[in-house]
Design a protein around this motif. Sequence first.
Motif: not given
Length: 146
Positions: A24-25, A28-29, A31, A35-36, A47, A50-51, A120
Amino acid sequence: MADNVILSINRAAEDAAKEAKPIFVSAIKQMTIADATNILLGNKNSATEYFKRVTTAQLMEKFRPVITTSLSKVGATRYWGDAATAYNKLPLVKPVNTDLSTYVAQKAIDGMFIQVAQEELKIRDNISARTTGLLQKVFGYADTKK
């Protein structure tokens, strides 16, 4: 015996879940701005979606061997293939995977994303659930755009 198998399946899923954080980290990095933006201004499950899209294959790759090891320790895989094959032959049932490790890994991932979706939704709908300054700032901005 059934209780022991269920307990071993749950323990295997718990063992595997420890592998999720770095995945998951990394997601996020990696992204993008697009995407954000889509997550922030999109649907209430953007979210989570996306994940799911960017982590599921990696999660399966990491979860499956951990689950296989856990299930093998208690012999949980011994009868699953035969039982699942027989079950799948029944009319009007949704077939299950005859590979117990893959089945449990998929169910663990599904369960994890149910938890992610609940969190979320809580963050999006409940200002008090935004427990960090970053969440307050980001979702506060999103609130003004809707």
